[in-house]
Structures are given as C-alpha cells and as structure tokens.
Design a protein around this motif. Structure first.
Motif, short mmCIF file in Angstrom:
data_model
loop_
_atom_site.label_atom_id
_atom_site.label_comp_id
_atom_site.label_asym_id
_atom_site.label_seq_id
_atom_site.Cartn_x
_atom_site.Cartn_y
_atom_site.Cartn_z
N ARG A 110 0.85 -1.19 0.00
CA ARG A 110 0.00 0.00 0.00
C ARG A 110 0.89 1.24 0.00
NH1 ARG A 110 -4.79 1.79 4.29
NH2 ARG A 110 -5.23 3.79 3.28
N SER A 111 0.52 2.21 -0.79
CA SER A 111 1.32 3.44 -0.89
C SER A 111 0.66 4.56 -0.11
CB SER A 111 1.49 3.85 -2.36
OG SER A 111 0.23 4.10 -2.95
N TYR A 112 1.49 5.44 0.45
CA TYR A 112 1.03 6.62 1.18
C TYR A 112 1.81 7.82 0.67
CZ TYR A 112 -0.55 3.07 4.56
OH TYR A 112 -1.13 1.98 5.16
N SER A 113 1.12 8.94 0.53
CA SER A 113 1.85 10.16 0.22
C SER A 113 2.72 10.50 1.44
CB SER A 113 0.90 11.31 -0.09
OG SER A 113 0.19 11.70 1.08
N ILE A 114 3.77 11.29 1.23
CA ILE A 114 4.65 11.64 2.34
C ILE A 114 3.87 12.40 3.42
CG2 ILE A 114 6.66 13.00 3.01
CD1 ILE A 114 7.31 10.39 1.58
N LYS A 115 2.95 13.26 3.01
CA LYS A 115 2.15 14.00 3.98
C LYS A 115 1.30 13.04 4.83
CE LYS A 115 -1.31 17.71 4.30
NZ LYS A 115 -2.33 16.96 5.02
N GLU A 116 0.66 12.07 4.17
CA GLU A 116 -0.15 11.09 4.90
C GLU A 116 0.71 10.27 5.85
OE1 GLU A 116 -3.65 10.03 1.63
OE2 GLU A 116 -1.73 8.95 1.61
N TYR A 117 1.88 9.89 5.37
CA TYR A 117 2.74 9.05 6.20
C TYR A 117 3.23 9.81 7.43
CZ TYR A 117 6.69 6.46 7.92
OH TYR A 117 7.56 5.80 8.75
N ILE A 118 3.63 11.07 7.26
CA ILE A 118 4.10 11.86 8.40
C ILE A 118 3.01 11.99 9.46
CG2 ILE A 118 4.74 14.21 9.10
CD1 ILE A 118 6.37 14.41 6.52
N GLU A 119 1.78 12.18 9.02
CA GLU A 119 0.67 12.30 9.96
C GLU A 119 0.43 11.00 10.72
OE1 GLU A 119 -2.59 13.60 7.59
OE2 GLU A 119 -1.90 15.69 7.49
N GLU A 120 0.88 9.88 10.17
CA GLU A 120 0.69 8.59 10.83
C GLU A 120 1.88 8.20 11.73
OE1 GLU A 120 -1.95 6.72 10.83
OE2 GLU A 120 -3.08 7.98 9.46
N ILE A 121 2.93 9.02 11.75
CA ILE A 121 4.06 8.72 12.64
C ILE A 121 3.54 8.74 14.08
CG2 ILE A 121 6.27 9.54 13.53
CD1 ILE A 121 6.87 10.65 10.77
N PRO A 122 3.79 7.68 14.85
CA PRO A 122 3.25 7.62 16.22
C PRO A 122 3.60 8.84 17.06
CG PRO A 122 4.18 5.50 15.58
CD PRO A 122 4.53 6.46 14.48
N GLY A 123 2.58 9.47 17.60
CA GLY A 123 2.77 10.62 18.47
C GLY A 123 2.85 11.96 17.78
N TYR A 124 3.04 11.96 16.45
CA TYR A 124 3.26 13.24 15.74
C TYR A 124 2.03 14.14 15.82
CZ TYR A 124 4.02 16.53 11.92
OH TYR A 124 4.14 17.68 11.18
N MET A 125 0.87 13.64 15.38
CA MET A 125 -0.33 14.47 15.35
C MET A 125 -0.78 14.83 16.76
SD MET A 125 -0.99 15.32 12.34
CE MET A 125 -2.57 16.12 12.70
N ALA A 126 -0.58 13.93 17.72
CA ALA A 126 -0.95 14.23 19.11
C ALA A 126 -0.17 15.43 19.62
CB ALA A 126 -0.71 13.01 19.99
N GLN A 127 1.13 15.47 19.32
CA GLN A 127 1.95 16.61 19.74
C GLN A 127 1.51 17.89 19.05
OE1 GLN A 127 6.04 15.66 18.96
NE2 GLN A 127 6.16 14.08 20.54
N VAL A 128 1.31 17.81 17.74
CA VAL A 128 0.93 19.01 16.98
C VAL A 128 -0.40 19.57 17.46
CG1 VAL A 128 0.26 19.84 14.69
CG2 VAL A 128 2.25 18.35 14.93
N LEU A 129 -1.40 18.71 17.65
CA LEU A 129 -2.71 19.16 18.08
C LEU A 129 -2.69 19.70 19.50
CD1 LEU A 129 -4.98 16.35 16.57
CD2 LEU A 129 -4.74 18.69 15.76
N THR A 130 -1.95 19.02 20.39
CA THR A 130 -1.87 19.47 21.78
C THR A 130 -1.26 20.85 21.88
OG1 THR A 130 -1.70 17.20 22.59
CG2 THR A 130 -0.96 18.95 24.07
N PHE A 131 -0.10 21.03 21.26
CA PHE A 131 0.55 22.33 21.31
C PHE A 131 -0.26 23.39 20.57
CE2 PHE A 131 4.38 20.01 22.59
CZ PHE A 131 4.92 20.89 23.51
#
Length: 361
Positions: A222-243
């Motif tokens: 399965r392929s993911y765009s780089i943007k989609e993949y970065i958003e799926e990095i564990p903890g990444y979106m949680a940090q961004v949304l929290t801050f």
C-alpha cells in the motif's frame, strides 16, 4: 495617537505593568511555538530529507514502518520515476568504552543503497563504503560528543558500527538517524545478513511527478503520500494538536487579559472622558485614542517577548528540541497584536455610553 502616547508617558507604572503582562504571555506563546515546531521537526526531518512523493509499506502494517517487512525484490512491483529501498530499525547504542545509563543513546538505523537517492548529503566526513560504517545525524556530536571514527556498540549484542560521516536534519521519531548499508540494517534487526532478493527491508520510497503517478503491481503493498505518512508517525499528530490548542488558547487569553485591563482603565477614567466630551471632543476621537493606546502596549509587549525568545534560543542547550520558524513567529506576532486590539473594542463600547453630565457630576 497623541493623546494615547501622552497618557502612557504620564502613567508609566500603570502601563508598564500592562506591557509586562503582555510580554510574559507573548514570551510563553513564542517559546511554546518553538518547542512545538522543534518536536514536530524531530519527528520528521529525515522523512523530509528524502524529497520523495510517496512511501510503500505492507498493507498489514497500518502505515507503521516498524511493523512493515517485505523482501527487497518487491521494489520491482513499484512503478515510479525513481525507487529506493529502505530498512528501518530502532536501537540503542553507546560509545565504545563508556558505561552507565547516560552513555546509552536511542537511535534509528536507516539501511539504504549507496547509489540511490536516499543517500544523505554530508557536512563532515565521508560516505560509508562497507558494512558496519554509518553516517550519523550531527546531533550525536552536539549532544553526546560522538566524533568521526568513534565506534558505537549495539545494545544486547556484540555488533559495532563506526561513524564515518555526519549529516544534518536527520531525525526520525525524535531519535537521530544512522544511515548504513542494507546488510548492516539486516544484521542489526534480524541478527543475520541476507543479500538475496528475499532479504528483508521495511519500505520502498518512490519519487515521481506526483503521488498519483506511483503505481503498485502487488496487492500486499500500500502506498502513502509523504504527507499522509508523516501524519501517521506515532505521536506526531498528538503533539501538533496538543501544542496547537495550547497556543491558540494562550492567544485568546492574551486578548482577554489586555481587553480587561483596558476596560478597567476606561471605567476608571470615565469622569475624565466625560469632561473631554463636554469640551466637544468626539467619542470617535477618544475611541481611536484607546485603540491606539492598546496597539502601542501590545506591540511593545509582544516585541519585548519576541526579543526575549530569540535571545533564549541562542542559550538553550542542544538537547532541548527547540526550533525557530520565522513565518510562525510573524503570524503569532500579528495575531497577538490583532486580538489585543480587538479586545480593546469592549472599552470603545463603554466610552460610547458615557454621559458627560453623569460622569462630571
């Protein structure tokens, strides 16, 4: 503006306190923005460094590269302008001869082919030429004192690698990256080397005109765009949304605080404004003066907060994940001043309601 500035000069202590509050709030906001941006970049700089269109993982991995495993021959099933194989493995290393908890360093190994586009640009040293040589992120030198030629020992095994070069902006999931050969990666992760087409890797990185041009000839991938993949990095979106929420609330709080200060000052000066109205000075002129006064206070307070933030960035240790983004700072500066001025319009309403006769007497 004349009235606003002269009043500030007349009541220096009162307005200094307001500027102080605005300075502290803006300093906190700017510092949190730097920390949030620094943490976010420490999760993704190595991915951005690929300059790729997409990443291909196994379908069962759920976009988690740590859970993705495939034979290197599957690179032939990815149709793109450029294709590169990648093996990824987290590990703990320590400099040879050093012991204790402080000597342990969390790192991520990237197993790559030297002649493919994932090979990083060097800022010091040379490229690896054989197995068990690595190119390290420069943070290993800045934070842990690792130098060219140093030998790093793997945790839980007898494997050793030698640092032969340094690159910059190469962190993944907050850990510095060690670029090495695919064979070395396999030995680190699986305890053996398999140079055949069935030798296991973690992902296939693809470059093309656009992500939509990448085609797969295997249903297990399965392929993911780089943007989609970065958003799926564990903890990444949680940090961004929290801050993001924290910073947003602080901006609103700053506007409310400055608005309350200006409203209280306006109420305290209602008799003065009443006299001014009785002398024929228009409500619009007084209101413009209050708004201008708020703008001056907010601009000075935010400006001092910005200077303090820039100064702090120069003295922070390398271990603090702080990063400055000029665009973010400019936008936050504008928002803080804008919302503070909007908060002053509560005072304008109070001015409009002042009756000269009641205020005087």
């Amino acid at each position: 503006m004349f009235l606003a500035w002269n009043e500030i000069k007349h009541a220096k202590l009162r307005f200094t306190l307001i500027i102080g509050v605005m300075t502290l709030i803006s300093y906190l906001v700017f510092f949190l923005v730097g920390l949030a941006y620094g943490l976010a970049m420490d999760n993704r700089t190595s991915v951005d460094k690929w300059d790729a269109s997409g990443i291909v993982l196994t379908d069962e991995s759920n976009a988690n590269i740590n859970m993705s495993m495939m034979p290197r021959s599957l690179a032939d099933d990815v149709d793109a302008d450029e294709v590169a194989i990648l093996g990824q493995a987290p590990n703990v290393v320590r400099k040879e001869g050093e012991t204790g908890e402080d000597a342990k360093i969390n790192v991520t190994f990237f197993g790559i082919e030297k002649d493919q586009f994932l090979m990083p640009d060097l800022i010091d040293g040379e490229e690896f030429t054989e197995d068990y040589e690595v190119i390290a992120d420069i943070s290993l030198q800045e934070e842990f004192g690792i130098e060219l030629g140093d030998v790093l020992k793997m945790a839980g095994s007898e494997l050793e690698v030698e640092v032969v070069g340094f690159t910059e902006d190469a962190k993944f999931n907050v850990a510095p990256v060690l670029y090495t050969t695919v064979n070395t990666y396999q030995d680190v992760r699986f305890g053996q080397i398999d140079e055949s087409e069935e030798g296991r890797i973690s992902a296939i990185i693809a470059r093309d005109e656009s992500f939509s041009d990448i085609e797969l000839d295997n249903e297990d991938l399965r392929s993911y765009s780089i943007k989609e993949y970065i958003e799926e990095i564990p903890g990444y979106m949680a940090q961004v949304l929290t801050f993001g929420l924290m910073i947003g609330f602080l901006i609103v709080i700053a506007a409310i605080v400055i608005g309350i200060f200006m409203y209280v000052l306006t109420v305290q000066k209602s008799s003065l404004f009443g006299v001014m109205k009785a002398q024929g000075i228009s409500t619009a002129y007084i209101a413009k003066s209050v708004v201008a006064q708020t703008f001056i206070l907010a601009a000075v307070g935010v400006g001092i907060g910005l200077i303090l933030t820039v100064g702090t960035a120069f003295v922070l240790p390398a271990t603090v994940p702080y990063s400055t983004n000029i665009i973010f700072l400019a936008v936050i500066t504008g928002m803080l001043i804008l919302f503070a001025v909007l908060g002053a319009f509560f005072s304008v309403r109070a001015i409009a309601k002042i009756d000269p006769l009641e205020a005087i007497g």
